[in-house]
Design a protein around this motif. Structure first.
Motif, mmCIF file in Angstrom:
data_model
loop_
_atom_site.group_PDB
_atom_site.id
_atom_site.type_symbol
_atom_site.label_atom_id
_atom_site.label_comp_id
_atom_site.label_asym_id
_atom_site.label_seq_id
_atom_site.Cartn_x
_atom_site.Cartn_y
_atom_site.Cartn_z
ATOM 1 N N CYS A 5 0.822 -1.212 0.000
ATOM 2 C CA CYS A 5 0.000 0.000 0.000
ATOM 3 C C CYS A 5 0.855 1.261 0.000
ATOM 4 O O CYS A 5 0.332 2.371 -0.186
ATOM 5 C CB CYS A 5 -0.927 0.008 1.217
ATOM 6 N N GLY A 6 2.161 1.120 0.234
ATOM 7 C CA GLY A 6 3.066 2.263 0.250
ATOM 8 C C GLY A 6 3.429 2.738 1.639
ATOM 9 O O GLY A 6 4.355 3.541 1.795
ATOM 10 N N HIS A 7 2.740 2.273 2.661
ATOM 11 C CA HIS A 7 3.066 2.684 4.021
ATOM 12 C C HIS A 7 4.321 1.956 4.511
ATOM 13 O O HIS A 7 4.687 0.897 3.984
ATOM 14 C CB HIS A 7 1.890 2.397 4.960
ATOM 15 N N LEU A 8 4.967 2.539 5.518
ATOM 16 C CA LEU A 8 6.226 2.004 6.035
ATOM 17 C C LEU A 8 6.075 1.477 7.457
ATOM 18 O O LEU A 8 5.329 2.032 8.267
ATOM 19 C CB LEU A 8 7.305 3.093 6.051
ATOM 20 N N LEU A 9 6.830 0.421 7.737
ATOM 21 C CA LEU A 9 7.021 -0.097 9.090
ATOM 22 C C LEU A 9 8.511 -0.310 9.276
ATOM 23 O O LEU A 9 9.259 -0.455 8.315
ATOM 24 C CB LEU A 9 6.327 -1.458 9.281
ATOM 25 N N HIS A 10 8.967 -0.326 10.528
ATOM 26 C CA HIS A 10 10.314 -0.816 10.770
ATOM 27 C C HIS A 10 10.368 -2.279 10.327
ATOM 28 O O HIS A 10 9.393 -3.026 10.516
ATOM 29 C CB HIS A 10 10.670 -0.729 12.264
ATOM 30 N N LYS A 11 11.482 -2.699 9.763
ATOM 31 C CA LYS A 11 11.617 -4.099 9.323
ATOM 32 C C LYS A 11 11.378 -5.053 10.483
ATOM 33 O O LYS A 11 10.709 -6.092 10.326
ATOM 34 C CB LYS A 11 13.020 -4.307 8.744
ATOM 35 N N LEU B 68 -2.368 0.909 9.186
ATOM 36 C CA LEU B 68 -2.932 2.216 8.839
ATOM 37 C C LEU B 68 -4.147 2.121 7.925
ATOM 38 O O LEU B 68 -5.180 2.724 8.184
ATOM 39 C CB LEU B 68 -1.860 3.094 8.176
ATOM 40 N N CYS B 69 -4.023 1.367 6.833
ATOM 41 C CA CYS B 69 -5.118 1.327 5.857
ATOM 42 C C CYS B 69 -5.823 -0.019 5.780
ATOM 43 O O CYS B 69 -6.802 -0.162 5.040
ATOM 44 C CB CYS B 69 -4.606 1.726 4.481
ATOM 45 N N MET B 70 -5.305 -1.024 6.496
ATOM 46 C CA MET B 70 -5.900 -2.358 6.589
ATOM 47 C C MET B 70 -5.761 -3.205 5.322
ATOM 48 O O MET B 70 -6.323 -4.291 5.234
ATOM 49 C CB MET B 70 -7.383 -2.267 6.983
ATOM 50 N N ARG B 71 -5.021 -2.732 4.319
ATOM 51 C CA ARG B 71 -4.781 -3.575 3.151
ATOM 52 C C ARG B 71 -3.839 -4.712 3.519
ATOM 53 O O ARG B 71 -3.026 -4.601 4.441
ATOM 54 C CB ARG B 71 -4.166 -2.756 2.012
ATOM 55 N N SER B 72 -3.922 -5.817 2.776
ATOM 56 C CA SER B 72 -3.041 -6.955 3.039
ATOM 57 C C SER B 72 -1.587 -6.530 2.871
ATOM 58 O O SER B 72 -1.247 -5.835 1.908
ATOM 59 C CB SER B 72 -3.356 -8.109 2.081
ATOM 60 N N ALA B 73 -0.745 -6.962 3.799
ATOM 61 C CA ALA B 73 0.642 -6.513 3.829
ATOM 62 C C ALA B 73 1.563 -7.342 2.940
ATOM 63 O O ALA B 73 2.712 -6.979 2.740
ATOM 64 C CB ALA B 73 1.162 -6.531 5.268
ATOM 65 N N PHE B 74 1.067 -8.457 2.423
ATOM 66 C CA PHE B 74 1.842 -9.259 1.480
ATOM 67 C C PHE B 74 0.877 -10.112 0.666
ATOM 68 O O PHE B 74 -0.341 -10.091 0.885
ATOM 69 C CB PHE B 74 2.896 -10.126 2.190
ATOM 70 N N ASN B 75 1.386 -10.862 -0.275
ATOM 71 C CA ASN B 75 0.556 -11.663 -1.169
ATOM 72 C C ASN B 75 -0.130 -12.777 -0.378
ATOM 73 O O ASN B 75 0.525 -13.669 0.151
ATOM 74 C CB ASN B 75 1.411 -12.251 -2.295
ATOM 75 N N MET B 76 -1.461 -12.718 -0.314
ATOM 76 C CA MET B 76 -2.225 -13.666 0.491
ATOM 77 C C MET B 76 -2.900 -14.747 -0.352
ATOM 78 O O MET B 76 -3.755 -15.479 0.156
ATOM 79 C CB MET B 76 -3.283 -12.894 1.287
ATOM 80 N N LYS B 77 -2.544 -14.866 -1.626
ATOM 81 C CA LYS B 77 -3.228 -15.780 -2.546
ATOM 82 C C LYS B 77 -3.324 -17.203 -1.995
ATOM 83 O O LYS B 77 -4.397 -17.826 -2.001
ATOM 84 C CB LYS B 77 -2.513 -15.792 -3.898
#
Length: 251
Positions: A152-158, A174-183
């Motif tokens: 989504c473009g937002h940042l977290l500490h690694k 922040l935006c609740m979008r999936s943070a990685f590929n959940m397929k």
């Protein structure tokens, strides 16, 4: 003359910084900030004290008195002394980054140095690095911990991202979008739902949802194990409104 193995838990260096704010000597700004009720401005540091001979002098890489090298790496802007980690000073960021420099580029919109494999391959969010990490609420831009860019473009500490994954969290805070590929996870959930039919009285029940991944509004079959977006197939959804019972069939 070789540098002495002085320093602190944060940096390997052979000098102490004279804090321009209080006049006290600390190995680094982080040590200072942990002890004092104010912060040390690294850019205003003018003097250091040699850890080998105690000579107080202008900030520079080598002691003018005993020739001890205060740090393998030295930046005369940030007044950063440390062992060689392939550091480089990024002018747009305004601070030093751990390199090597050729493996990073500065994204002007995100206002942050990112790995070269993300060039033209990430979603930009303007000045995103100037926000605190939404997990630990600590600064990202000046952190010594690397940043992880979510889809989504937002940042977290690694490290915060890694901890989030360990706990089973998969959405951007922040935006609740999936943070990685959940397929693969969604395919597993499809199978689990197929093997767990709802009781007869709920089999034709539907519910309205909004998808956190594609923002679609859908009316889908109700199931306690998950509500699948009919637009993108994601189970990262939120229900709004109550259950919608199937219309009665006249016999």
């Amino acid at each position: 003359m070789a540098a002495t193995p002085d320093g602190c838990e944060h940096y390997v260096r052979s000098c102490l910084l004279k804090a321009p704010c209080c006049g006290k000597f600390y190995v680094c700004r982080l040590c200072h900030d942990g002890e004092e009720k104010h912060q040390l401005d690294r850019f205003k540091v003018r003097e250091v004290r040699c850890a080998a001979c105690s000579t107080i002098q202008e900030a520079q890489q080598t002691c003018k008195e005993c020739d001890v090298k205060f740090g393998e790496y030295y930046c005369d802007v940030c007044h950063l002394f440390d062992k060689d980690k392939k550091q480089y000073h990024c002018q747009p960021c305004g601070i030093c980054r751990i390199g090597p420099k050729e493996k990073y580029f500065h994204c002007t919109k995100c206002n942050l140095c990112l790995a070269t494999d993300l060039k033209d391959n990430h979603k930009c969010v303007e000045n995103v690095s100037r926000q605190n990490c939404p997990v630990c609420m600590e600064d990202i831009h000046t952190s010594r911990i690397g940043a992880h860019v979510l889809p989504c473009g937002h940042l977290l500490h690694k490290t915060c991202f890694d901890d989030m994954c360990i706990t089973g969290a998969y959405r951007c805070p922040l935006c609740m979008r999936s943070a990685f590929n959940m397929k693969e996870f969604w395919e597993d959930q499809d199978k689990e739902i197929a093997q767990s039919p709802m009781p007869t009285e709920y089999r034709d029940t539907t519910v309205k949802i909004i998808c956190n991944d594609c923002q679609a509004h859908c009316t889908v079959s109700f199931h306690v194990l998950g509500l699948k977006c009919s637009s993108c197939g994601s189970y990262n959804t939120a229900q709004y409104g109550g259950l919608i019972a199937a219309p009665a069939v006249n016999t």
